[in-house]
Scaffold this active site. Structure first.
Site, mmCIF file in Angstrom:
data_model
loop_
_atom_site.group_PDB
_atom_site.id
_atom_site.type_symbol
_atom_site.label_atom_id
_atom_site.label_comp_id
_atom_site.label_asym_id
_atom_site.label_seq_id
_atom_site.Cartn_x
_atom_site.Cartn_y
_atom_site.Cartn_z
ATOM 1 N N ASP A 318 53.884 56.560 57.292
ATOM 2 C CA ASP A 318 53.359 56.765 58.637
ATOM 3 C C ASP A 318 54.463 57.168 59.607
ATOM 4 O OD1 ASP A 318 51.215 56.380 60.667
ATOM 5 O OD2 ASP A 318 52.536 54.798 61.374
ATOM 6 N N GLU A 371 53.528 61.755 56.749
ATOM 7 C CA GLU A 371 52.776 62.150 57.938
ATOM 8 C C GLU A 371 53.819 62.598 58.956
ATOM 9 O OE1 GLU A 371 50.317 60.737 61.786
ATOM 10 O OE2 GLU A 371 51.720 59.414 60.784
#
Length: 637
Positions: A318, A371
């Site tokens: 993330d 990401e």
């Protein structure tokens, strides 16, 4: 000369300390934390915690009435690891570390290496033995070791266990446990045709509303859905049913909760000490110190813990951009430049290269997914070529352009035609996943269906042609739960998906169309085996902006079986839409959005179309097809 006391196998030794200090103790989780052990005839628990700047540390829990004087820990120099053995402490007893700071304050901290925690709102750790988990997925694990990601289909179902389905009942009784979720999710995913599940919110976290992106227990599957054994059962069950498991992983930041990692021993242990490097102003969280060997070791051993101990197949990392840029989310004066005066976090770059080299080197066939929301170069490039070493990258640029186009009234789409074609100009610069994730259906962004223009039929038809374009476009695929049957409301972690919608025909039709797209994707090598090669995709007509129609070919290796896509993004019907083709062959219609099973008119039409010698789209051969409003046609040749 005094003789050094010989360490027992479970104790922290000199080699452990050396490797930890170097940042290369990859099995660190087997020594740190709490471990049930037998010491001669004594049974109990061995505790080890890193608190380098503490004045003293002790273990407190129900077993000693939370009295910090009962079980003091011994400092193991030179790194400041504190250890002790406590006889009689058994599985599932709760505990914390009482840390006395240099200023005399007392901090009560959960164990950073704990494998289990009490159910929130409690914040204590639990002693738990995870050394004998039961596995029967050897066939899957052996196959994974030789799996070729580049030439394989990857269609990911992104899901949040707590809000996928819920039992009727109050508060925490409503959650499906890991075992229940595994059975029901596998049934659904096999019916739909997904290859992988990506689970958000697995590592222990205090607040449901963070969705698990503010972690306090990096080595503990959240107790919301059961025990570590239940979690292992779920992974095993997915593998037995040939479904890969990806976890969201959050090395970018951590919360300030009093029992967590922040100011762990009264000083910045896990975070950068300088608040200009160690804090996210927008998120109110702390940033890991990627320059500190012990912190890097903590994170790398954590990634390996999930992959090797729990057999997880991939980690979706993330907020990578927030780690790479020192000025991410910061104003002037809130950040400090690197030694060259730039805004790149050189320590985070080195961390990623180290992380991905070790994790993928030790676990062939596993996935590390970034990401990363900017144009940082070589995210999926090899570390030896100055890349970051990830397996795949979320294609946020494609997602943004795609959604902006899809929101438009079809009348205006002709002026934005390039938003759907632009991604092909950089499609092979990285190895991409096309994503329509949870982030796109929360915070007043609307569900996928309600992003679509128009009313009634138009919304569903728009979504169908959008999904078809996505499935045909180069790149692996990810779709968030609920969007495959046209969830009406935005996602909320507090309630289950609106499964009752599947009693209505429109939602059944869209689900059936999505299912058949997913199965078409998995069945046809042309859709995935040349995803990273320029000759796997070919525009037929990328410039039909006036009619807002896109046509393209997906090529299989050696052109054994290719697919031609034609996608109409307006409510106009083209009764004689002519498409240019490369050869004078027969073209078989294998997917038609106008079929009754998808909510179309079900008009009878030929299944075989013969190309004739008539120039079209700059090609010598072509055939004509009746293209309905928002029509999708896929032909095999």
């Amino acid at each position: 000369m005094a003789r050094t006391k010989k360490k027992k196998p479970y104790e922290i030794g000199e080699l452990d300390q050396y490797l930890f200090g170097q940042g290369t103790h990859y099995d660190l989780y087997k020594k740190m934390g709490s471990h049930l052990v037998t010491d001669g005839k004594k049974k109990g628990t061995y505790f080890a915690v890193w608190a380098p700047n503490a004045k003293s540390v002790s273990v407190v829990g129900d077993f000693n009435n939370w009295d910090r004087d009962k079980n003091p820990m011994v400092r193991e120099d030179p790194l400041g690891i504190y250890t002790c053995f406590i006889q009689g402490v058994e599985a599932d007893m709760i505990y914390k570390y009482c840390i006395e700071t240099k200023t005399g304050d007392l901090l009560y901290k959960a164990d950073p290496f704990a494998n289990y925690a009490e159910m929130r709102p409690g914040t204590a750790s639990k002693v738990h033995d995870i050394s004998n988990l039961k596995w029967s997925d050897s066939a899957w694990m052996e196959g994974r070791a030789t799996w070729n990601m580049d030439e394989s289909p990857i269609s990911i179902y992104e899901a949040h266990i707590g809000s996928w389905r819920q039992h009727p009942g109050e508060e925490d009784e409503r959650f499906y446990n890991y075992r229940e979720f595994a059975v029901e999710a596998v049934k659904y995913m096999k019916e739909m045709g997904y290859t992988h599940i990506e689970l958000i919110g697995i590592a222990e976290h205090p607040f449901d509303g963070s969705w698990g992106y503010q972690v306090t227990g990096y080595f503990a599957p959240t107790s919301r859905y059961g025990t570590p054994e239940d979690f292992a059962y779920m992974i095993n069950y997915f593998h037995r049913n040939k479904i890969g498991v990806i976890l969201d992983w959050v090395p970018a930041h951590f919360p300030r909760d009093a029992h967590g990692l922040a100011d762990f021993d009264g000083t910045a242990v896990y975070e950068y000490a300088d608040p200009r490097k160690g804090e996210h102003p927008d998120w109110g969280t702390k940033i890991f110190d990627y320059g500190k060997s012990e912190v890097k070791n903590f994170l790398i051993s954590n990634a390996l813990f999930w992959m090797e101990h729990f057999h997880v197949d991939g980690l979706r990392v993330d907020a990578v951009a927030s780690m790479l840029y020192l000025d991410y989310g910061k104003q002037d004066g809130q950040w400090v430049a690197n030694k060259y005066g730039g805004n790149q976090n050189l320590e985070a770059i080195e961390f990623f290269k180290h992380l991905n080299s070790v994790v993928l080197g030790r676990n062939p066939g596993a996935l590390m997914i970034a990401e990363e929301s900017t144009a940082w170069p070589k995210v999926t490039g090899k570390p030896e070529d100055d890349g970051l070493g990830f397996s795949l990258k979320w294609n946020m640029g494609w997602m943004h352009d795609f959604l902006e186009y899809m929101k438009l009234d079809p009348y205006f789409r002709k002026e934005h035609h390039n938003q759907m074609t632009f991604a092909m100009t950089y499609a092979y610069s990285e190895k991409y996943i096309l994503v329509l994730s949870h982030d796109e259906v929360v915070h007043l962004k609307c569900s996928m269906l309600n992003k679509m223009p128009g009313l009634g039929f138009d919304k569903y038809a728009n979504l169908k042609v959008g999904y078809a374009f996505m499935m045909g476009h180069p790149g692996k695929k990810l779709l968030f739960m609920g969007q495959d049957f046209a969830q009406l409301r935005e996602w909320s972690e507090a309630r289950e998906l609106d499964w009752y919608l599947l009693e209505e025909p429109e939602h059944q039709y869209l689900q059936a169309f999505t299912r058949d797209l997913l199965k078409l994707y998995r069945k046809n090598k042309a859709m995935y085996e040349q995803d990273t090669e320029g000759y796997g995709f070919e525009w037929v007509n990328a410039n039909d902006g006036y009619r807002s129609v896109f046509s393209f070919i997906r090529h299989s290796k050696h052109n054994k079986k290719n697919l031609l896509f034609v996608c109409n993004f307006t409510p106009m019907e083209w009764t004689d839409y002519r498409v240019g083709v490369p050869r004078r062959k027969q073209y078989k219609l294998i997917l038609n959005s106008d079929d009754k099973q998808y909510g179309g008119k079900g008009e009878e039409r030929p299944q075989i179309y013969k190309a004739v010698k008539q120039e079209c789209d700059g090609r010598p051969y072509s055939f004509a097809y009746k293209l309905p409003p928002y029509g999708v046609a896929v032909f095999e040749f």
